[in-house]
Motif scaffolding. Structure first.
Motif, PDB file in Angstrom:
ATOM      1  N   LYS A   1       0.472   3.334  -3.153  1.00  0.00           N
ATOM      2  CA  LYS A   1      -0.472   4.374  -2.729  1.00  0.00           C
ATOM      3  C   LYS A   1      -1.923   3.959  -2.976  1.00  0.00           C
ATOM      4  O   LYS A   1      -2.755   4.762  -3.412  1.00  0.00           O
ATOM      5  CB  LYS A   1      -0.182   5.691  -3.461  1.00  0.00           C
ATOM      6  CG  LYS A   1       1.196   6.266  -3.230  1.00  0.00           C
ATOM      7  CD  LYS A   1       1.373   6.756  -1.810  1.00  0.00           C
ATOM      8  CE  LYS A   1       2.707   7.449  -1.620  1.00  0.00           C
ATOM      9  NZ  LYS A   1       2.891   7.948  -0.240  1.00  0.00           N
TER      10      LYS A   1
ATOM     11  N   GLU B   1      -3.317  16.629   1.786  1.00  0.00           N
ATOM     12  CA  GLU B   1      -2.941  15.213   1.847  1.00  0.00           C
ATOM     13  C   GLU B   1      -4.115  14.367   2.323  1.00  0.00           C
ATOM     14  O   GLU B   1      -4.365  13.273   1.810  1.00  0.00           O
ATOM     15  CB  GLU B   1      -1.751  15.032   2.780  1.00  0.00           C
ATOM     16  CG  GLU B   1      -1.263  13.594   2.891  1.00  0.00           C
ATOM     17  CD  GLU B   1      -0.117  13.449   3.869  1.00  0.00           C
ATOM     18  OE1 GLU B   1       0.663  12.492   3.732  1.00  0.00           O
ATOM     19  OE2 GLU B   1       0.006  14.297   4.784  1.00  0.00           O
TER      20      GLU B   1
ATOM     21  N   GLN C   1       0.826  -1.208   0.000  1.00  0.00           N
ATOM     22  CA  GLN C   1       0.000   0.000   0.000  1.00  0.00           C
ATOM     23  C   GLN C   1       0.862   1.261   0.000  1.00  0.00           C
ATOM     24  O   GLN C   1       0.565   2.228  -0.704  1.00  0.00           O
ATOM     25  CB  GLN C   1      -0.926  -0.014   1.222  1.00  0.00           C
ATOM     26  CG  GLN C   1      -1.972   1.080   1.235  1.00  0.00           C
ATOM     27  CD  GLN C   1      -1.464   2.386   1.813  1.00  0.00           C
ATOM     28  OE1 GLN C   1      -0.541   2.399   2.617  1.00  0.00           O
ATOM     29  NE2 GLN C   1      -2.063   3.488   1.403  1.00  0.00           N
ATOM     30  N   LYS C   2       1.941   1.249   0.761  1.00  0.00           N
ATOM     31  CA  LYS C   2       2.816   2.421   0.830  1.00  0.00           C
ATOM     32  C   LYS C   2       3.533   2.653  -0.497  1.00  0.00           C
ATOM     33  O   LYS C   2       3.756   3.790  -0.904  1.00  0.00           O
ATOM     34  CB  LYS C   2       3.828   2.242   1.959  1.00  0.00           C
ATOM     35  CG  LYS C   2       3.217   2.339   3.352  1.00  0.00           C
ATOM     36  CD  LYS C   2       4.272   2.153   4.427  1.00  0.00           C
ATOM     37  CE  LYS C   2       3.648   2.248   5.820  1.00  0.00           C
ATOM     38  NZ  LYS C   2       4.664   2.035   6.884  1.00  0.00           N
TER      39      LYS C   2
ATOM     40  N   ASN D   1       2.870  14.269  -6.170  1.00  0.00           N
ATOM     41  CA  ASN D   1       3.369  13.236  -7.080  1.00  0.00           C
ATOM     42  C   ASN D   1       2.599  13.369  -8.392  1.00  0.00           C
ATOM     43  O   ASN D   1       1.428  13.029  -8.472  1.00  0.00           O
ATOM     44  CB  ASN D   1       3.158  11.847  -6.471  1.00  0.00           C
ATOM     45  CG  ASN D   1       3.762  10.737  -7.316  1.00  0.00           C
ATOM     46  OD1 ASN D   1       3.747  10.781  -8.545  1.00  0.00           O
ATOM     47  ND2 ASN D   1       4.285   9.722  -6.653  1.00  0.00           N
TER      48      ASN D   1
ATOM     49  N   ASN E   1      -4.212   9.855  -3.277  1.00  0.00           N
ATOM     50  CA  ASN E   1      -3.005   9.731  -2.441  1.00  0.00           C
ATOM     51  C   ASN E   1      -1.773  10.280  -3.156  1.00  0.00           C
ATOM     52  O   ASN E   1      -0.686   9.692  -3.107  1.00  0.00           O
ATOM     53  CB  ASN E   1      -2.772   8.271  -2.046  1.00  0.00           C
ATOM     54  CG  ASN E   1      -3.890   7.717  -1.194  1.00  0.00           C
ATOM     55  OD1 ASN E   1      -4.383   8.385  -0.292  1.00  0.00           O
ATOM     56  ND2 ASN E   1      -4.315   6.504  -1.487  1.00  0.00           N
TER      57      ASN E   1
ATOM     58  N   THR F   1       2.012  14.320  -0.398  1.00  0.00           N
ATOM     59  CA  THR F   1       2.711  13.953   0.833  1.00  0.00           C
ATOM     60  C   THR F   1       3.211  15.224   1.502  1.00  0.00           C
ATOM     61  O   THR F   1       3.794  16.090   0.843  1.00  0.00           O
ATOM     62  CB  THR F   1       3.905  13.027   0.537  1.00  0.00           C
ATOM     63  OG1 THR F   1       3.442  11.876  -0.179  1.00  0.00           O
ATOM     64  CG2 THR F   1       4.564  12.571   1.831  1.00  0.00           C
TER      65      THR F   1
END
Length: 217
Positions: A77, A159, A73-74, A177, A165, A168
């Motif tokens: 995203k 955020e 997930q990290k 991003n 997502n 950040t």
């Protein structure tokens, strides 16, 4: 049975299967019949503990997300559903793709499913990705969120409200991003310091579009 468990529940009841919501307190074997006796209570009624006898008892453990899902997930995203699995773009309109372009879901990555459901979803995911990979060029919109770091209050609302997502919060302010950003404007609408704008889609462009519409009226 996954998200469509209601269909299986209804079909099985038509076949004569009975469901009792209960907390099983004890299972023991009858020394004479070798059957299994379950001591239980119907939690939907005021019945006291009672004992039912069965020739077979199957214990089914709940399915939970696999270990390491947080790491995936990290990196990608992706969003979580309420039960901790990966969340699709839309449960009915687009149950295969995620909000991240080029990433699709199949099988139990999205939640508990039967083998047949997993196969069907796997084929659909492959078809969805083939539409992207089959082209020589992949077009993306140039509209992206842009943060003016000097005005950024580092509140984190952008955020928190970004559905993709793509933002950040860093030490020097919010960082976008541009691969994940879809230019939806949710961050712009939630920024209290007005530090965010949409590239190639600024206020003068809005004004000209409105003027053009009014001229046609």
């Amino acid at each position: 049975a996954g998200k469509d468990y209601e269909e299986y529940f209804t079909a099985s009841r038509r076949e004569g299967i009975k469901y009792i919501r209960t907390n099983v307190s004890r299972i023991k074997e009858d020394p004479n019949t070798k059957n299994l006796k379950i001591v239980m209570q119907n939690t939907l009624s005021s019945d006291r503990l009672k004992e039912l006898e069965f020739d077979l008892v199957v214990l089914s453990a709940a399915m939970v997300p696999a270990k390491g899902i947080e790491r995936i997930q990290k990196i990608l995203k992706l969003e979580y559903s309420q039960d901790g699995f990966f969340k699709e773009f839309h449960a009915r309109l687009n149950p295969i793709d995620t909000k991240i372009p080029g990433i699709s879901l199949a099988g139990v990555a999205q939640g508990p499913k039967s083998i047949a459901e997993s196969i069907v979803q796997g084929r659909a995911a492959a078809s969805s990705l083939a539409r992207i990979m089959g082209k020589d060029k992949y077009r993306i919109l140039l509209i992206r969120a842009s943060v003016e770091k000097e005005r950024c209050a580092k509140c984190g609302l952008c955020e928190l409200n970004c559905p993709y997502n793509a933002i950040t919060l860093m030490n020097d302010g919010a960082d976008v991003n541009e691969i994940l950003c879809r230019g939806c404007g949710a961050c712009l609408a939630n920024c209290p310091s007005e530090a965010i704008t949409l590239r190639y889609y600024r206020e003068p462009q809005y004004e000209r579009q409105i003027d053009a519409i009014l001229e046609e009226i």
